[in-house]
Design an enzyme around this catalytic site. Sequence first.
Site, PDB file in Angstrom:
ATOM      1  N   LYS A 206       0.845  -1.200   0.000  1.00 32.12           N
ATOM      2  CA  LYS A 206       0.000   0.000   0.000  1.00 32.12           C
ATOM      3  C   LYS A 206       0.876   1.243   0.000  1.00 32.12           C
ATOM      4  O   LYS A 206       1.579   1.513   0.971  1.00 32.12           O
ATOM      5  CB  LYS A 206      -0.894   0.061   1.238  1.00 32.12           C
ATOM      6  CG  LYS A 206      -1.899   1.219   1.119  1.00 32.12           C
ATOM      7  CD  LYS A 206      -2.570   1.576   2.431  1.00 32.12           C
ATOM      8  CE  LYS A 206      -1.864   2.660   3.199  1.00 32.12           C
ATOM      9  NZ  LYS A 206      -1.831   3.976   2.565  1.00 32.12           N
TER      10      LYS A 206
ATOM     11  N   GLU B  97      10.912   1.104   9.297  1.00 33.81           N
ATOM     12  CA  GLU B  97      11.827   2.206   8.959  1.00 33.81           C
ATOM     13  C   GLU B  97      11.104   3.486   9.347  1.00 33.81           C
ATOM     14  O   GLU B  97      10.140   3.881   8.690  1.00 33.81           O
ATOM     15  CB  GLU B  97      12.120   2.217   7.451  1.00 33.81           C
ATOM     16  CG  GLU B  97      12.953   1.046   6.961  1.00 33.81           C
ATOM     17  CD  GLU B  97      14.404   1.122   7.400  1.00 33.81           C
ATOM     18  OE1 GLU B  97      14.848   2.193   7.856  1.00 33.81           O
ATOM     19  OE2 GLU B  97      15.090   0.091   7.295  1.00 33.81           O
TER      20      GLU B  97
ATOM     21  N   CYS C 239      13.697  11.189   5.831  1.00 37.40           N
ATOM     22  CA  CYS C 239      13.781  10.663   7.207  1.00 37.40           C
ATOM     23  C   CYS C 239      15.170  10.843   7.806  1.00 37.40           C
ATOM     24  O   CYS C 239      15.311  11.085   8.989  1.00 37.40           O
ATOM     25  CB  CYS C 239      13.390   9.196   7.199  1.00 37.40           C
ATOM     26  SG  CYS C 239      14.283   8.243   5.972  1.00 37.40           S
TER      27      CYS C 239
ATOM     28  N   GLU D  68      10.625  15.537  14.967  1.00 42.96           N
ATOM     29  CA  GLU D  68      10.854  15.501  13.523  1.00 42.96           C
ATOM     30  C   GLU D  68       9.910  16.487  12.830  1.00 42.96           C
ATOM     31  O   GLU D  68       8.696  16.393  12.981  1.00 42.96           O
ATOM     32  CB  GLU D  68      10.598  14.082  13.007  1.00 42.96           C
ATOM     33  CG  GLU D  68      10.984  13.906  11.564  1.00 42.96           C
ATOM     34  CD  GLU D  68      10.660  12.506  11.047  1.00 42.96           C
ATOM     35  OE1 GLU D  68       9.570  11.990  11.336  1.00 42.96           O
ATOM     36  OE2 GLU D  68      11.529  11.937  10.363  1.00 42.96           O
TER      37      GLU D  68
HETATM   38  P1  NAP Z   1       2.769   7.923   8.313  1.00 43.88           P
HETATM   39  O1  NAP Z   1       1.688   8.865   8.608  1.00 43.88           O
HETATM   40  O2  NAP Z   1       3.288   7.064   9.403  1.00 43.88           O
HETATM   41  O3  NAP Z   1       2.229   7.008   7.110  1.00 43.88           O
HETATM   42  C1  NAP Z   1       3.012   6.013   6.498  1.00 43.88           C
HETATM   43  C2  NAP Z   1       2.112   4.998   5.835  1.00 43.88           C
HETATM   44  O4  NAP Z   1       1.344   4.318   6.835  1.00 43.88           O
HETATM   45  C3  NAP Z   1       1.093   5.593   4.869  1.00 43.88           C
HETATM   46  O5  NAP Z   1       0.935   4.711   3.791  1.00 43.88           O
HETATM   47  C4  NAP Z   1      -0.148   5.677   5.725  1.00 43.88           C
HETATM   48  O6  NAP Z   1      -1.332   5.700   4.976  1.00 43.88           O
HETATM   49  C5  NAP Z   1      -0.024   4.400   6.521  1.00 43.88           C
HETATM   50  N1  NAP Z   1      -0.793   4.361   7.766  1.00 43.88           N
HETATM   51  C6  NAP Z   1      -1.228   5.396   8.529  1.00 43.88           C
HETATM   52  N2  NAP Z   1      -1.915   4.925   9.608  1.00 43.88           N
HETATM   53  C7  NAP Z   1      -1.912   3.571   9.521  1.00 43.88           C
HETATM   54  C8  NAP Z   1      -2.449   2.523  10.324  1.00 43.88           C
HETATM   55  N3  NAP Z   1      -3.137   2.770  11.422  1.00 43.88           N
HETATM   56  N4  NAP Z   1      -2.244   1.239   9.952  1.00 43.88           N
HETATM   57  C9  NAP Z   1      -1.552   0.967   8.835  1.00 43.88           C
HETATM   58  N5  NAP Z   1      -1.026   1.913   8.015  1.00 43.88           N
HETATM   59  C10 NAP Z   1      -1.194   3.203   8.366  1.00 43.88           C
HETATM   60  O7  NAP Z   1       4.033   8.646   7.708  1.00 43.88           O
HETATM   61  P2  NAP Z   1       4.074   9.725   6.544  1.00 43.88           P
HETATM   62  O8  NAP Z   1       3.575  11.016   7.056  1.00 43.88           O
HETATM   63  O9  NAP Z   1       3.452   9.153   5.312  1.00 43.88           O
HETATM   64  O10 NAP Z   1       5.645   9.806   6.240  1.00 43.88           O
HETATM   65  C11 NAP Z   1       6.524  10.573   6.979  1.00 43.88           C
HETATM   66  C12 NAP Z   1       7.235   9.723   8.021  1.00 43.88           C
HETATM   67  O11 NAP Z   1       7.883   8.619   7.413  1.00 43.88           O
HETATM   68  C13 NAP Z   1       8.337  10.482   8.729  1.00 43.88           C
HETATM   69  O12 NAP Z   1       8.285  10.202  10.108  1.00 43.88           O
HETATM   70  C14 NAP Z   1       9.609   9.919   8.129  1.00 43.88           C
HETATM   71  O13 NAP Z   1      10.741  10.020   8.935  1.00 43.88           O
HETATM   72  C15 NAP Z   1       9.223   8.505   7.877  1.00 43.88           C
HETATM   73  N6  NAP Z   1      10.099   7.902   6.866  1.00 43.88           N
HETATM   74  C16 NAP Z   1      11.050   6.999   7.263  1.00 43.88           C
HETATM   75  C17 NAP Z   1      11.913   6.445   6.337  1.00 43.88           C
HETATM   76  C18 NAP Z   1      12.971   5.452   6.740  1.00 43.88           C
HETATM   77  O14 NAP Z   1      13.475   4.766   5.878  1.00 43.88           O
HETATM   78  N7  NAP Z   1      13.316   5.352   8.013  1.00 43.88           N
HETATM   79  C19 NAP Z   1      11.814   6.812   4.988  1.00 43.88           C
HETATM   80  C20 NAP Z   1      10.842   7.730   4.627  1.00 43.88           C
HETATM   81  C21 NAP Z   1       9.983   8.266   5.566  1.00 43.88           C
HETATM   82  P3  NAP Z   1      -1.983   7.085   4.404  1.00 43.88           P
HETATM   83  O15 NAP Z   1      -0.994   8.168   4.606  1.00 43.88           O
HETATM   84  O16 NAP Z   1      -2.227   6.787   2.988  1.00 43.88           O
HETATM   85  O17 NAP Z   1      -3.241   7.309   5.168  1.00 43.88           O
END
Ligand code: NAP
Length: 496
Positions: free
Chosen positions: A194, A269, A303, A400
């Site tokens: 997804k 991650e 990230c 962050e």
């Molecule tokens: P997020 O809000 O945690 O969302 C990530 C993914 O999880 C999206 O596909 C989201 O869906 C989904 N999701 C949300 N709630 C969920 C739940 N209850 N159950 C299952 N899936 C769920 O993060 P984001 O705002 O998209 O991305 C930013 C974050 O990602 C930052 O904290 C960044 O540091 C981190 N990141 C980490 C890495 C790494 O490699 N360490 C790389 C890139 C980004 P929807 O958004 O479609 O609703």
Amino acid sequence: MLTETPARDDAHQRALDWIAAGPKEIWIDGKWQQARSGKFIDSINPETEEKLTAISDADASDIDRAVMAARKAFEAPSWSAMTPHERTNCLLRIANIVEANAAELAVLESLDNGMPLWYSKAGVNAVVNQFRYYAGWPTKMFGATNPSTPDIFNYTLREPIGVCGQIIAWNVPLVMASMKIANALACGNTVVLKPAELASFTTLRLAELIGEADIPAGVVNIVTGLGAGAGAAIASHPGIDKIAFTGSTAVGKHIMRAAADTMKKVTLELGGKSPNIIFPDADIDKALEFAVRSFCGNSGQVCSASTRVLVHQDLHDEIAARVADMASAYKVGSPFDPETKLGPLVSGTQRDRVMGYIEAGIADGATLSFGGSRLGGKGYFVQPTVFSNVDNKSKIAQEEIFGPVVTIIPFKDEADAIQKANDTTYGLAGAVWSRDFSRATRVAKAIKAGRIFINSYGDADPVMAFGGYKQSGLGREYGQESIDMYTQTKSVWARL
Ligand code: NAP
Ligand code: MG
């Protein structure tokens, strides 16, 4: 300043045609299928705030169908009995077809997520390399023979885990989708992935290209939708054996809990607040060039970005002034203007979140050395923003931000630098700049994070494992360790 949108080329037109072909369905069992709910989510262009098209809002019943297709594909001889050499060829074919469509994929990514075109092009290049890197692995996943008594032959087999549920963030969608898919496929697994609701285009287009690359149907399934719907259904699905998640630490904790009931293998991650320590004996010009490039890259939506620049107190004011000056020369504007260094943030919500942190930084008494404002009437643009004299305990140094905001933090000596670097709940990345080899290696060892750079920042290569210490995650992607994450070992004890 805001730059202009230049004229379109052929690849741009192909991307627009793909978008104009209509609302997107989900990719299950090698073909487009309608989501059962019949609902869609608008896809917004972050540069113009206009609707591009819509993606399907899949629910738990669609995840059920995708898991069934992935299970069937996992067990079918066309995939399970494939030789390692054939598996290598599958991954090479995907690499080639991505390469052939690179320009269109880059435009799609920039339209969907807002990243500058040069940045998305570099991303697609990395994607091709990722598939080629993982193409090398199927023939090199070794078991072991273990010494025991003379009448015993004990050996291990390295086997795939099964159906892998993968959930990714929106910041570098195609890179993240590809690294997860390539890793899973190299190890003989199948996938239900997804992408994030905010940027799903390139993952959907990749599904189509994988279909053209003659990979058995059902090996890769892409289901779009919301985290609370399709995402939550993946995290708890009894038919999924492993879950790999990239996103925020808050959601990562939720995923881990949801995966516990069925004891899924879990890799996470997550977020970061990475320290970048600059000692007075460093090549300061180079250190600042990398520091600015890192916190501005992808408008700070990375990230592992260098978000806490720790500098010796004697150099603090000079470095703060130089970083402010360099940031002021970074152009903000259309992703399609080659002069652009920072495109818009991905969404209005993300822009407002970042602006909230900028206000918090000012309220907490940090010095705003440059930026701090939104730009343009339309689009989610924010200036690169430099805070100096920042207290490492303050909100902008601890949380962050995921936007183009850097904090410059003074330190007294090496011990103080290490203490401050590690005074965070995160541990994703870090860097040390010094010409003193002993100091650089000492500090690299002392920083508690999964990836450390010495006299560099932000380079990525699939040979190098990536992942978090502390609350930045669990497990590793890339490198030999990522093979361990997508396989399990079976010990065989034979009495001779
Ligand atoms: P997020 O809000 O945690 O969302 C990530 C993914 O999880 C999206 O596909 C989201 O869906 C989904 N999701 C949300 N709630 C969920 C739940 N209850 N159950 C299952 N899936 C769920 O993060 P984001 O705002 O998209 O991305 C930013 C974050 O990602 C930052 O904290 C960044 O540091 C981190 N990141 C980490 C890495 C790494 O490699 N360490 C790389 C890139 C980004 P929807 O958004 O479609 O609703
Ligand atoms: Mg979008």
